[in-house]
Structure formats: structure tokens, C-alpha cells
Design a protein around this motif. Structure first.
Motif, PDB file in Angstrom:
ATOM      1  N   MET A  11      43.722 118.603  33.300  1.00 24.33           N
ATOM      2  CA  MET A  11      42.669 117.709  32.905  1.00 24.33           C
ATOM      3  C   MET A  11      41.333 118.130  33.508  1.00 24.33           C
ATOM      4  O   MET A  11      40.304 118.030  32.850  1.00 24.33           O
ATOM      5  CB  MET A  11      43.028 116.286  33.343  1.00 24.33           C
ATOM      6  N   ASP A  12      41.344 118.593  34.764  1.00 24.25           N
ATOM      7  CA  ASP A  12      40.108 119.036  35.404  1.00 24.25           C
ATOM      8  C   ASP A  12      39.519 120.249  34.698  1.00 24.25           C
ATOM      9  O   ASP A  12      38.306 120.400  34.628  1.00 24.25           O
ATOM     10  CB  ASP A  12      40.357 119.374  36.877  1.00 24.25           C
ATOM     11  N   GLY A  13      40.364 121.108  34.161  1.00 22.59           N
ATOM     12  CA  GLY A  13      39.897 122.296  33.442  1.00 22.59           C
ATOM     13  C   GLY A  13      39.122 121.923  32.191  1.00 22.59           C
ATOM     14  O   GLY A  13      38.112 122.559  31.850  1.00 22.59           O
ATOM     15  N   ILE A  14      39.526 120.889  31.510  1.00 21.84           N
ATOM     16  CA  ILE A  14      38.833 120.446  30.300  1.00 21.84           C
ATOM     17  C   ILE A  14      37.454 119.884  30.655  1.00 21.84           C
ATOM     18  O   ILE A  14      36.468 120.162  29.987  1.00 21.84           O
ATOM     19  CB  ILE A  14      39.678 119.384  29.559  1.00 21.84           C
ATOM     20  N   ILE A  15      37.397 119.115  31.722  1.00 20.69           N
ATOM     21  CA  ILE A  15      36.125 118.531  32.147  1.00 20.69           C
ATOM     22  C   ILE A  15      35.155 119.628  32.590  1.00 20.69           C
ATOM     23  O   ILE A  15      33.973 119.615  32.228  1.00 20.69           O
ATOM     24  CB  ILE A  15      36.346 117.493  33.266  1.00 20.69           C
ATOM     25  N   VAL A  16      35.636 120.588  33.355  1.00 26.78           N
ATOM     26  CA  VAL A  16      34.798 121.695  33.808  1.00 26.78           C
ATOM     27  C   VAL A  16      34.291 122.489  32.606  1.00 26.78           C
ATOM     28  O   VAL A  16      33.108 122.847  32.534  1.00 26.78           O
ATOM     29  CB  VAL A  16      35.566 122.594  34.802  1.00 26.78           C
ATOM     30  N   THR A  17      35.149 122.760  31.644  1.00 24.16           N
ATOM     31  CA  THR A  17      34.752 123.497  30.437  1.00 24.16           C
ATOM     32  C   THR A  17      33.703 122.719  29.651  1.00 24.16           C
ATOM     33  O   THR A  17      32.707 123.292  29.187  1.00 24.16           O
ATOM     34  CB  THR A  17      35.983 123.776  29.548  1.00 24.16           C
ATOM     35  N   ALA A  18      33.892 121.416  29.518  1.00 24.71           N
ATOM     36  CA  ALA A  18      32.930 120.585  28.790  1.00 24.71           C
ATOM     37  C   ALA A  18      31.573 120.571  29.499  1.00 24.71           C
ATOM     38  O   ALA A  18      30.528 120.655  28.850  1.00 24.71           O
ATOM     39  CB  ALA A  18      33.465 119.172  28.637  1.00 24.71           C
ATOM     40  N   VAL A  19      31.582 120.484  30.828  1.00 24.24           N
ATOM     41  CA  VAL A  19      30.339 120.488  31.587  1.00 24.24           C
ATOM     42  C   VAL A  19      29.616 121.818  31.425  1.00 24.24           C
ATOM     43  O   VAL A  19      28.390 121.862  31.235  1.00 24.24           O
ATOM     44  CB  VAL A  19      30.607 120.176  33.078  1.00 24.24           C
ATOM     45  N   ILE A  20      30.349 122.917  31.473  1.00 24.03           N
ATOM     46  CA  ILE A  20      29.737 124.241  31.305  1.00 24.03           C
ATOM     47  C   ILE A  20      29.138 124.383  29.908  1.00 24.03           C
ATOM     48  O   ILE A  20      28.013 124.861  29.746  1.00 24.03           O
ATOM     49  CB  ILE A  20      30.762 125.354  31.603  1.00 24.03           C
ATOM     50  N   VAL A  21      29.856 123.954  28.892  1.00 28.31           N
ATOM     51  CA  VAL A  21      29.355 124.037  27.518  1.00 28.31           C
ATOM     52  C   VAL A  21      28.091 123.193  27.355  1.00 28.31           C
ATOM     53  O   VAL A  21      27.096 123.642  26.768  1.00 28.31           O
ATOM     54  CB  VAL A  21      30.446 123.609  26.504  1.00 28.31           C
ATOM     55  N   LEU A  22      28.096 121.987  27.886  1.00 26.24           N
ATOM     56  CA  LEU A  22      26.918 121.131  27.798  1.00 26.24           C
ATOM     57  C   LEU A  22      25.737 121.717  28.572  1.00 26.24           C
ATOM     58  O   LEU A  22      24.586 121.609  28.130  1.00 26.24           O
ATOM     59  CB  LEU A  22      27.238 119.724  28.295  1.00 26.24           C
TER      60      LEU A  22
END
Length: 117
Positions: A1-12
Motif C-alpha cells: 500500500m505504501d508503494g502505491i502512495i509513494v508512486t502517486a505522490v511522485i507522479v503528482l
């Protein structure tokens, strides 16, 4: 779950950087011309008018932001001061001298603003 949040933050964050760069950096291929007007009030007690106006023009030229119009507003200056302002306008053709009542007219011409309401 943390990997998805980190990926979303990087994309944003990448999208935000791209948006900021596209807002503040104008590509050379776009021929859009921006016009900026600066009003400079000049009073009888103002000293070294030509030097002050030249300093303002130099500072504005450093922005490379488009066409800049300097509007010198005469608030009862002397003949010598007026001559300095005219010399500045001769050296910087985009500048103009006016009285306080003429500022609105010059701004409406510069920005093609209609005063009809």
C-alpha cells in the motif's frame, strides 16, 4: 500500500513541475506578445529623474517578459525636469509622458480596453 502512495505522490509532483515550467517558461516557437505597463509618478521634488527612469528601464529589461511601456506621470514638474523626461522618452521610444488625467486614456490604448459600460 505504501508503494502505491509513494508512486502517486511522485507522479503528482512530476505533473506539478511540468505545469510550473509550462506556466513560467515561454517556448521560442510561440509568438505571443505580452504587454506590460509601468506608471512612474514624477513630482517637483524628484531629483535625477533621467537616472531614476533609466534605472527602472534597466530593471524591467532584465525580465524579458514582453513589450514594456513606461508611463511617466507629470505631477507639476519644472521645465528642466520635463526636458529630462523628454530626453528619456527619446532614448526609450516605448515610454510616454502624461498628466494624471491622461493615464486612463493611455492604458486603454495600450491594452485595447473599451471604456463603454
Amino acid at each position: 500500500m505504501d508503494g502505491i502512495i509513494v508512486t502517486a505522490v511522485i507522479v503528482l509532483a512530476v505533473i506539478a513541475v511540468i505545469e510550473a515550467v509550462s506556466l513560467f517558461c515561454k517556448p521560442h516557437s510561440i509568438k505571443a506578445e505580452h504587454i506590460f505597463a509601468v506608471t512612474v509618478p514624477v513630482f517637483p521634488e524628484t531629483e535625477n529623474i533621467y537616472g531614476r527612469l533609466e534605472y527602472i528601464a534597466g530593471e524591467l529589461a532584465g525580465f524579458h517578459c514582453g513589450k514594456i511601456r513606461i508611463i511617466i506621470v507629470n505631477y507639476g514638474i519644472s521645465a528642466a525636469q520635463l526636458e529630462d523626461c523628454r530626453a528619456f522618452c527619446f532614448d526609450y521610444p516605448s515610454s510616454v509622458i502624461t498628466d494624471p488625467a491622461g493615464v486612463e486614456k493611455i492604458l486603454s490604448k495600450t491594452f485595447a480596453i473599451s471604456s463603454k459600460t
